[in-house]
Design a protein around this motif. Structure first.
Motif, PDB file in Angstrom:
ATOM      1  N   TYR A  20      55.860 -10.769  55.274  1.00  0.00           N
ATOM      2  CA  TYR A  20      55.163 -10.261  56.371  1.00  0.00           C
ATOM      3  C   TYR A  20      55.788 -10.358  57.591  1.00  0.00           C
ATOM      4  N   LEU A  21      56.056 -11.743  57.828  1.00  0.00           N
ATOM      5  CA  LEU A  21      57.032 -11.889  59.206  1.00  0.00           C
ATOM      6  C   LEU A  21      58.060 -11.334  59.311  1.00  0.00           C
ATOM      7  N   ALA A  39      57.144  -6.900  58.227  1.00  0.00           N
ATOM      8  CA  ALA A  39      56.075  -6.237  59.217  1.00  0.00           C
ATOM      9  C   ALA A  39      56.213  -6.498  60.744  1.00  0.00           C
ATOM     10  N   LEU A  40      56.372  -7.764  60.980  1.00  0.00           N
ATOM     11  CA  LEU A  40      56.443  -8.299  62.419  1.00  0.00           C
ATOM     12  C   LEU A  40      58.034  -8.279  62.708  1.00  0.00           C
ATOM     13  N   LEU A  92      60.214 -10.535  62.658  1.00  0.00           N
ATOM     14  CA  LEU A  92      61.153 -11.614  63.167  1.00  0.00           C
ATOM     15  C   LEU A  92      62.338 -12.090  62.507  1.00  0.00           C
ATOM     16  N   ILE A 111      48.622  -5.170  62.972  1.00  0.00           N
ATOM     17  CA  ILE A 111      49.783  -5.880  63.302  1.00  0.00           C
ATOM     18  C   ILE A 111      50.303  -6.045  64.540  1.00  0.00           C
ATOM     19  N   SER A 112      49.523  -5.095  65.624  1.00  0.00           N
ATOM     20  CA  SER A 112      49.774  -5.076  67.064  1.00  0.00           C
ATOM     21  C   SER A 112      49.493  -6.283  67.632  1.00  0.00           C
ATOM     22  N   GLY A 118      50.514  -9.191  66.754  1.00  0.00           N
ATOM     23  CA  GLY A 118      51.787  -9.889  66.680  1.00  0.00           C
ATOM     24  C   GLY A 118      51.636 -11.135  65.721  1.00  0.00           C
ATOM     25  N   VAL A 119      52.560 -12.171  66.108  1.00  0.00           N
ATOM     26  CA  VAL A 119      52.703 -13.308  65.279  1.00  0.00           C
ATOM     27  C   VAL A 119      51.511 -14.289  65.335  1.00  0.00           C
ATOM     28  N   TYR A 174      48.852 -14.035  62.802  1.00  0.00           N
ATOM     29  CA  TYR A 174      49.101 -14.675  61.572  1.00  0.00           C
ATOM     30  C   TYR A 174      49.046 -16.325  61.862  1.00  0.00           C
ATOM     31  N   PRO A 206      57.015  -1.396  57.144  1.00  0.00           N
ATOM     32  CA  PRO A 206      56.182  -2.268  57.841  1.00  0.00           C
ATOM     33  C   PRO A 206      54.793  -2.209  57.350  1.00  0.00           C
ATOM     34  N   ALA A 228      52.321  -4.938  55.373  1.00  0.00           N
ATOM     35  CA  ALA A 228      51.063  -5.134  56.045  1.00  0.00           C
ATOM     36  C   ALA A 228      49.764  -4.911  55.143  1.00  0.00           C
TER      37      ALA A 228
END
Length: 480
Positions: free
Chosen positions: A303-304, A307-308, A310, A365-366, A368-369, A372, A443, A447
């Motif tokens: 996911y990180l 989707a994000l 990173l 998702i918007s 952000g981290v 999570y 992504p 998610a």
């Protein structure tokens, strides 16, 4: 002058505990937990280096991790029972020595096969350390401080898990892959010295009180647990004919084990103990909850990164937040257990986990981290509180002579939950992401898989809450 039986029992207990330092005893037990958990996480980061060093495939080199986990899972109950019979302090010293020696053998292994064999030996030592560290808490601290002690052990386990990747990376960069095993040697020697110096000497049992070991039941249980663990781990997410066959073997093994334990004169596990609702409920809750903990480890990296978006370093940093939160909240959670009681603290921890699991699927998702990290911190803090409370409730509801095997069963319930969670939650994640090719998923698909995984993960937590409430009600009605 009459001396009451209570006074005699108290005097016997005092005599059984020579002048020892509680802090020194807890330090030895905490270091045992740190080393056994460090043995899991520190090896993961070294897999790419090991694959290059031995010219091996990932499928082959992953057995460096699996051999360690399988040994712990298969042996943790048996060594707990063995500690009850021959002395927990004595067996813990053997376990730490075995772990330390195996670490040296890992570092000098000339090929991958011998490295895997040494890791299995190291896992055998870790199984002894995990099972008996918790069992010895009752002999090292007062009953009203059990929660704090359990919280400390949980903290050290979390520190070992979080420290592994960072420490492993530094050691590999500076001294090579051998360093991730050699680092255990001085720590192991220190643990041996502390355990020898501060842990209470084992009491000698009268011959009439001694019971024999159950070799047949032990063998059947070890093979059954190996079959189940392999069924859940082989194939890296695909459940084929081999997995099905191993699972059927495990089911048959459980039936055979129950038959043996009901007919032997000296059972490995006294099945009658499961009539204690606090005990059986504690095992069930532990297995259910750790499936959710594994979901964060399985889903988080995908996911990180997917989707994000990173990078690898950022993913590692975010993933370390969970163990860091567990390390920071372990001791305060233990103190809360001592203050509020095990049952109330356990339910509070489960509710926190449920809230975190329900928040994650609805965070877009918007965000952000941060969207999570916050739910992850809530889940992890709740788990730290639950673990300290559940371990305390289970270990204080049994007779002293059962501490070893019950501690082993607690460790087994956690391991089975982690193994099952890795397989089941991984399958749910793949299903939610609309396919098995996670690396090629969009992504949005990743998610979606994360949302489905944690929506499903809330169910075992709710089930654990129900079990906790019911077991407490039944226990009160029985006057336990």
């Amino acid at each position: 002058m009459k001396i009451s039986q209570t006074s005699i029992a108290a005097r016997v207990e005092i005599d059984a505990k020579p002048a020892t330092s509680t802090r020194g005893a807890l330090a030895s037990l905490s270091l045992s937990m740190l080393l056994s958990s460090l043995g899991i996480s520190i090896a993961n980061v070294g897999l790419p280096t090991l694959a290059a060093s031995f010219s091996a495939s990932f499928q082959d080199v992953q057995w460096v991790v699996l051999a360690y986990l399988l040994a712990i899972t298969a042996l943790i109950v048996s060594v707990g029972r063995l500690g009850d019979l021959i002395g927990r302090r004595r067996l813990l010293l053997i376990g730490i020595s075995l772990f330390t020696l195996a670490s040296i053998l890992c570092a000098v292994a000339p090929n991958l096969g011998l490295l895997i064999a040494a890791r299995a030996l190291q896992g055998s030592g870790a199984a002894i350390m995990m099972a008996l560290a918790m069992a010895l808490v009752g002999a090292a601290v007062a009953k009203d401080k059990m929660g704090s002690a359990m919280g400390m052990l949980g903290t050290m386990s979390a520190i070992g898990t979080s420290l592994g990747p960072t420490l492993g990376g530094m050691l590999i960069a500076s001294v090579g892959w051998q360093g991730i095993f050699l680092v255990n040697v001085p720590l192991g020697i220190l643990a041996i010295v502390l355990a020898w110096r501060f842990l209470p000497v084992d009491r000698r049992q009268a011959k009439t009180d001694r019971t024999g070991f159950d070799p047949l039941g032990t063998l059947v249980l070890v093979l059954t647990l190996l079959a189940y663990a392999l069924a859940m781990t082989l194939g890296r997410g695909s459940f084929g004919p081999v997995n099905t066959a191993l699972l059927l073997v495990a089911v048959g093994g459980v039936c055979l084990f129950v038959f043996i334990e009901n007919t032997t004169s000296s059972p490995l596990v006294k099945l009658a103990m499961f009539q204690n609702p606090l005990l059986s409920g504690g095992f069930a809750m532990s297995a259910l909850v750790t499936t959710v903990v594994m979901a964060t480890m399985v889903v988080g990296p995908f996911y990180l990164s997917g989707a994000l978006a990173l990078n690898t370093a950022s993913v590692g940093l975010v993933m370390s937040i969970g163990p860091l939160v567990a390390a920071l909240t372990g001791v305060p959670a233990g103190r809360m257990v001592d203050k509020l009681g095990a049952h109330r603290s356990s339910i509070s921890g489960l509710i926190a986990m449920a809230v975190g699991s329900m928040i994650l699927p609805v965070v877009p998702i918007s965000v952000g981290v941060l969207g999570y990290i916050v739910p992850l911190a809530v889940i992890t803090a709740g788990y730290a509180l639950f673990q300290a409370a559940n371990n305390t409730a289970v270990m204080t509801s049994i007779q002293p002579e059962q501490r070893g095997v019950v501690s082993g069963l607690l460790g087994l319930s956690r391991n089975l939950g982690l193994i099952t969670g890795a397989s089941v939650m991984g399958a749910v994640f793949a299903l939610g992401a609309a396919g098995s090719h996670i690396l090629q998923a969009t992504p949005e698909a990743i998610a979606s898989g994360m949302r489905m995984t944690f929506a499903v993960a809330a169910a075992p937590i709710v089930a654990a809450i129900a079990i906790g409430v019911i077991s407490q009600i039944v226990s009160r009605r029985r006057g336990q």
